[in-house]
Design an enzyme around this catalytic site. Structure first.
Site, PDB file in Angstrom:
ATOM      1  N   HIS A  86      47.777  37.908  35.768  1.00  0.00           N
ATOM      2  CA  HIS A  86      46.421  38.436  35.589  1.00  0.00           C
ATOM      3  C   HIS A  86      46.249  39.140  34.258  1.00  0.00           C
ATOM      4  CE1 HIS A  86      46.182  37.479  39.862  1.00  0.00           C
ATOM      5  NE2 HIS A  86      44.981  37.111  39.471  1.00  0.00           N
TER       6      HIS A  86
ATOM      7  N   ARG B 148      35.621  37.211  39.362  1.00  0.00           N
ATOM      8  CA  ARG B 148      36.722  37.943  40.007  1.00  0.00           C
ATOM      9  C   ARG B 148      36.232  39.365  40.273  1.00  0.00           C
ATOM     10  NH1 ARG B 148      40.145  34.655  36.215  1.00  0.00           N
ATOM     11  NH2 ARG B 148      41.792  33.721  37.445  1.00  0.00           N
TER      12      ARG B 148
ATOM     13  N   ARG C 140      33.757  35.577  44.047  1.00  0.00           N
ATOM     14  CA  ARG C 140      34.889  35.619  44.972  1.00  0.00           C
ATOM     15  C   ARG C 140      34.991  37.034  45.526  1.00  0.00           C
ATOM     16  NH1 ARG C 140      40.731  34.489  42.708  1.00  0.00           N
ATOM     17  NH2 ARG C 140      40.447  36.545  41.790  1.00  0.00           N
TER      18      ARG C 140
ATOM     19  N   GLU D  57      44.610  28.111  47.438  1.00  0.00           N
ATOM     20  CA  GLU D  57      45.642  28.757  46.623  1.00  0.00           C
ATOM     21  C   GLU D  57      46.996  28.725  47.308  1.00  0.00           C
ATOM     22  OE1 GLU D  57      43.871  32.256  44.244  1.00  0.00           O
ATOM     23  OE2 GLU D  57      43.217  32.565  46.311  1.00  0.00           O
TER      24      GLU D  57
ATOM     25  N   ASN E 235      46.682  28.801  39.742  1.00  0.00           N
ATOM     26  CA  ASN E 235      47.683  29.834  39.408  1.00  0.00           C
ATOM     27  C   ASN E 235      48.500  30.194  40.645  1.00  0.00           C
ATOM     28  OD1 ASN E 235      46.188  29.805  37.060  1.00  0.00           O
ATOM     29  ND2 ASN E 235      44.987  31.596  37.619  1.00  0.00           N
ATOM     30  N   ASP E 236      47.784  30.540  41.705  1.00  0.00           N
ATOM     31  CA  ASP E 236      48.515  30.888  42.926  1.00  0.00           C
ATOM     32  C   ASP E 236      49.060  29.643  43.610  1.00  0.00           C
ATOM     33  OD1 ASP E 236      48.675  33.686  43.238  1.00  0.00           O
ATOM     34  OD2 ASP E 236      46.508  33.756  43.509  1.00  0.00           O
TER      35      ASP E 236
ATOM     36  N   ARG F 280      54.391  34.256  39.631  1.00  0.00           N
ATOM     37  CA  ARG F 280      53.571  33.942  38.460  1.00  0.00           C
ATOM     38  C   ARG F 280      53.608  35.026  37.398  1.00  0.00           C
ATOM     39  NH1 ARG F 280      47.370  34.360  40.741  1.00  0.00           N
ATOM     40  NH2 ARG F 280      46.774  34.556  38.583  1.00  0.00           N
TER      41      ARG F 280
ATOM     42  N   CYS G 110      39.449  26.443  39.537  1.00  0.00           N
ATOM     43  CA  CYS G 110      39.131  27.634  38.751  1.00  0.00           C
ATOM     44  C   CYS G 110      40.388  28.354  38.275  1.00  0.00           C
ATOM     45  CB  CYS G 110      38.205  28.581  39.501  1.00  0.00           C
ATOM     46  SG  CYS G 110      38.944  29.242  40.982  1.00  0.00           S
TER      47      CYS G 110
HETATM   48  C1  PEP Z   1      44.209  31.285  40.943  1.00  0.00           C
HETATM   49  O1  PEP Z   1      45.078  31.772  41.682  1.00  0.00           O
HETATM   50  O2  PEP Z   1      44.358  30.194  40.333  1.00  0.00           O
HETATM   51  C2  PEP Z   1      42.927  31.988  40.734  1.00  0.00           C
HETATM   52  C3  PEP Z   1      41.946  31.423  40.082  1.00  0.00           C
HETATM   53  O3  PEP Z   1      42.843  33.284  41.193  1.00  0.00           O
HETATM   54  P1  PEP Z   1      43.568  34.512  40.434  1.00  0.00           P
HETATM   55  O4  PEP Z   1      44.110  33.996  39.138  1.00  0.00           O
HETATM   56  O5  PEP Z   1      42.570  35.576  40.247  1.00  0.00           O
HETATM   57  O6  PEP Z   1      44.648  34.871  41.402  1.00  0.00           O
HETATM   58 MG    MG Z   2      44.568  33.459  42.916  1.00  0.00          MG
END
Ligand code: PEP
Ligand code: MG
Length: 553
Positions: free
Chosen positions: A194, A289, A325, A415, A438-439, A449, A486
């Site tokens: 993040h 977010r 979200r 995710e 990402n998750d 991550r 996303c």
């Molecule tokens: C993700 O996990 O890809 C996502 C978009 O949410 P965040 O990066 O805020 O966890």
């Molecule tokens: Mg995420």
């Protein structure tokens, strides 16, 4: 024009670029916490040592007050002022005296007194327990002063600088001022952490995994390229001229002639992001977010405060879609007001929707605020979605809850491998899905991550991750519901082509990444994208998948 740093030879470190743009400036180092001095002598004069500790804590309080005074009125200023008061709290000082009388050296006395005090605050629970983080911050600052070392945390910048750190946490990153932080370079740091995401969103060029950067003396000039990941120490004039060319905005042209129906959307986290992103040629916001609005909050924002913030975002985007979200708190985005206490594995614990299910009042306040914001922004296109969904029941619970507030377009994030593999069932109850790559990478590959050295495992090109994305898109197709992306993968031009070939309906990304993705999409027809997807899926390794797609460019 940079001033050459005496005694510093030009050399290049190669890290991983995680945002876009270039920057040149002096290094300002963010010092890490130093910890107790294990070699310090035991206390033999509690009176004198007590005075030393009092002086250190008073200096900490003074520096916090000075930082608070420099801020505009608002929650951040209140937090710093409250922290300053805590640093000279009588009960804390009494506890330090007790430790000193017991023979502890000065840094040990501060450390142990803080532990005792923190345990008491935790036992009180609620907002008192939330002060523990402040207490530890005070401890780290006081211990550093007692040891004659620099205070940890973001340093006060006397001139615009490149911030260098072992790693940064989201709460520090969100408070950075792009006017004084020209760039960020970290020695560790995850590509989809993040912190990296926030830097891209703030438009700050950032490079992670630049091994050796911490050895560069403060004040040295460095030049960074946040796309290639190059970090040039003691750059020459030719280097800075070259970086200026690389940073010049490319001409992307008007419209979105990418040939097929893929919505390009912006990921945002604040009202300022909304104002900047809505001025671009985008079809809306694919990920707001909401937790980024509240990272520095001590207490839960009221319904009215939230409604005002969301309405500002909706108005900025007019009739274009905004996907909000609901709070994705927990793991590396702890919110003080939404904490459920320490957990052994926070990334696998009660985060995201799980936290909302445990703290229903927080979710209800947010849904009510979103409904109010929608009413205050006539003509807007608000959609809501839940983070970290793993089961159909969870999706059903969330959809029901959101609809009870009159919110009619309700989706979920994919995710977790669980959600990807059961996407058809989940989309039987939700209106749309958005893949958080990402998750999804983190949980598919069982790789943290935030841990930069795991970057190769976290790649979206990993066969298992691509298979998960395909499963989610196929689930959407079978259920007749749109599936978008996303996560950061959508902002990588090459990966974006594959995602389109797999059949995603939208790509949402940090605004700085939109231009290159648009150019990539415009240059390739849907059939080529599908062929790229086929080749990527057929490749046995991440490297081969990427190479196979690159061959088709
Ligand atoms: C993700 O996990 O890809 C996502 C978009 O949410 P965040 O990066 O805020 O966890
Ligand atoms: Mg995420």
């Amino acid at each position: 024009m940079q001033v050459p740093t005496p005694g510093t030879e030009r050399r290049t470190l190669t890290g991983i670029g995680v945002s876009a743009g270039t920057a040149v400036g002096p290094v300002a180092v963010m010092a890490p916490p130093v910890g107790v001095d294990e070699q310090e002598p035991a206390c033999t004069d509690p009176e004198a040592d007590g005075q030393r500790v009092r002086a250190a804590l008073a200096e900490v309080a003074e520096s916090l007050r000075a930082r608070a005074a420099a801020l505009a009125e608002g929650p951040q200023r209140d937090v710093l002022a409250a922290c300053a008061a805590l640093a000279t709290d009588k009960a804390l000082l009494k506890s330090v005296d007790g430790q000193l009388r017991g023979g502890a050296g000065v840094t040990r006395a501060v450390h142990d007194a803080v532990e005792v005090y923190a345990a008491k605050l935790r036992a009180l629970g609620g907002t008192m327990a939330e002060r523990v983080t402040d207490l530890y911050d005070i401890r780290d600052r006081a211990v550093a002063r007692l040891r004659g070392l620099p205070e940890p945390g973001v340093p006060a910048l006397e001139r615009p600088s490149i911030l260098v750190a072992a790693d940064l946490v989201p709460a520090d990153t969100v408070a950075l001022d792009p006017a004084s932080v020209l760039g960020i370079v970290t020695e560790a740091g995850g590509v989809t952490s993040h912190t990296a995401i926030l830097a891209a969103q703030l438009g700050i060029p950032a490079v992670v995994q630049a091994k050796g950067i911490l050895a560069v003396p403060p004040g040295s000039f460095v030049a960074i390229d946040a796309t290639s990941g190059d970090v040039i120490i003691a750059p020459t004039n030719a280097d800075t001229a070259e970086l200026a060319v690389r940073a010049a905005p490319a001409e992307y042209g008007p419209g979105h002639a990418h040939g097929h129906e893929v919505k390009l959307l912006a990921n945002i986290g604040t009202a300022a992001d909304a104002a900047a992103a809505s001025a671009l040629d985008v079809e809306g916001c694919g990920l707001l977010r909401t937790e980024f609005l509240f990272l520095d909050r001590e207490s839960a924002p009221t319904v009215e405060e939230q409604a005002e913030a969301y309405a500002g975002v909706l108005r900025a985007f007019g009739r274009r879609r905004v996907v909000a979200r609901t709070l994705d708190a927990g793991a590396d985005k702890p919110l003080r007001f939404a904490s459920l206490g320490p957990e052994a594995n926070p990334a696998l614990g009660r985060r995201g929707l799980r936290l909302s299910m445990a703290r229903e009042e927080l979710l209800d306040a947010q849904l009510l605020a979103l409904a109010k914001a929608r009413a205050a922004a006539p003509g807007c296109d608000l959609r809501v979605m839940a983070p970290m969904v793993a089961t159909q029941e969870e999706a059903e619970w969330f959809v029901g809850r959101a609809r009870s507030f009159g919110l009619d377009r309700v989706g979920v994030m994919v995710e977790t491998p669980a959600a990807a593999l059961t996407a058809e069932r989940i989309l039987g109850v939700a209106d749309f899905a958005s893949i958080g790559t990402n998750d999804l990478s983190q949980y598919t590959m069982a790789a943290d991550r935030t841990q930069g050295d795991l970057a190769p495992l976290l790649s979206v090109w990993q066969p298992a991750v691509l298979a998960m994305i395909r499963a989610a898109v196929e689930g959407g197709r079978a259920a007749g519901k749109p599936v978008g992306v996303c996560g950061e993968a959508g902002g990588d031009p090459l990966a974006a082509l594959v995602l389109v070939g797999l059949g995603v309906a939208s790509l949402s990304m940090a605004p700085v990444k939109l231009g290159p993705v648009r150019v990539a999409l415009r240059g390739h027809d849907l059939e080529t994208c599908r062929e790229m997807a086929r080749r990527a899926l057929a490749a046995p390794t991440a490297t081969q998948a990427r190479d196979a797609v690159r061959d088709l460019l």
